[in-house]
Design a protein around this motif. Sequence first.
Motif, short mmCIF file in Angstrom:
data_model
loop_
_atom_site.label_atom_id
_atom_site.label_comp_id
_atom_site.label_asym_id
_atom_site.label_seq_id
_atom_site.Cartn_x
_atom_site.Cartn_y
_atom_site.Cartn_z
N THR A 66 -7.07 -2.30 7.73
CA THR A 66 -5.99 -3.11 7.13
C THR A 66 -6.40 -3.80 5.76
OG1 THR A 66 -5.42 -2.96 9.94
CG2 THR A 66 -5.41 -5.06 9.05
N ALA B 142 0.14 0.89 0.98
CA ALA B 142 0.79 1.58 2.23
C ALA B 142 1.04 3.27 2.19
CB ALA B 142 1.75 0.84 3.31
N THR C 52 -5.90 5.76 6.25
CA THR C 52 -4.15 5.25 6.14
C THR C 52 -4.07 3.78 6.11
OG1 THR C 52 -3.44 6.89 7.92
CG2 THR C 52 -1.91 5.17 8.13
N ILE C 53 -3.83 3.40 5.18
CA ILE C 53 -3.56 1.65 4.70
C ILE C 53 -2.34 0.86 5.48
CG2 ILE C 53 -3.25 0.56 2.84
CD1 ILE C 53 -5.81 1.53 3.10
N THR C 54 -2.67 0.24 6.43
CA THR C 54 -1.40 -0.50 6.89
C THR C 54 -0.92 -0.88 6.44
OG1 THR C 54 -2.62 -2.27 8.07
CG2 THR C 54 -2.91 -0.29 9.28
N ALA C 55 0.38 -1.18 6.41
CA ALA C 55 1.56 -2.17 5.86
C ALA C 55 1.58 -3.36 6.22
CB ALA C 55 3.23 -1.17 6.05
N ASN D 87 3.17 -4.56 0.28
CA ASN D 87 2.51 -3.11 0.23
C ASN D 87 3.14 -1.72 0.79
OD1 ASN D 87 1.46 -3.17 3.22
ND2 ASN D 87 -0.33 -2.35 2.71
N SER D 88 4.61 -2.58 0.69
CA SER D 88 5.52 -1.45 1.13
C SER D 88 6.67 -1.40 1.20
CB SER D 88 5.74 -0.62 2.52
OG SER D 88 5.73 -2.44 3.39
#
Length: 268
Positions: free
Chosen positions: A90, A154, A180-183, A213-214
């Motif tokens: 996160t 993300a 995995t990078i969360t949005a 970030n998305s």
Amino acid sequence: LDWDGRQVSVTDLGSNNGTLLGATRLPAQMPQPWPWRTALRLGPLWLRLEPPAAALPTLPQGSIGNQFSRGSSSAGQLELELETDTATLTPGQPTDLRVKLANLGATAEQIELSITGIPPEWLREAAPTAQLGPGERRMLTLTVQPPRTHASLAGEYSANIRAHARSNQTAQAAALARWTITAFSAAELTVAPTRARGYARVGYQLTLRNAGNSPARYRLSADSADPALSFSFAPAQLAVEPGQSQSARLTVTRDRRLVGRALAHSLA
């Protein structure tokens, strides 16, 4: 992408969002050289071209839970294990990831860790090192913290965690991880001018920046305590990539009054 044996070149074939090589937007249909370690942006993805390196042996797929994803050096001197080969990160929050190192050789070694596939600033501290005697094993902790900015895009990232002996560069071990990078969503809206004066119509320039970030799509609206005011936007919706800005025009109208004093209105 093209490779001539010495140089990689990249060509934007006319994409809607364009392609960034470093900070430069590529012209359409014109091949451009892609220098080593330069970031290339394709939609929501950032790619970085790494120079060729000596190949490591194929690593087995890791499993999740209490088992470790393992990689060993070709000469058998080092062993590196990941507690888990997947993690959800996160932006703005630290995540501790455990790595087990083992010196399987007959001499003491200073072991260094390195990580590729993610921006180096995501590590809160420099990658740790360990002095391991023959047959010694040790657990190290990597603390990863992507900053809460639009640059922490993300999506999924492949991280290559590599260990090597400082005195013997042939003694290496590596394991692959998928992070995995969360949005997250954030936006900044500016209005110019902040005050406007007119008889029946005034206009404003709106600038909306996507600080998340998305990619995001925004619908514009306005409100006032005076029901006689009407609002129109051109355009009424904006699609904005992370870190980018888009503009729109707001026009506020009211039936013209022939007499009476000037009225002040607040808009939201």
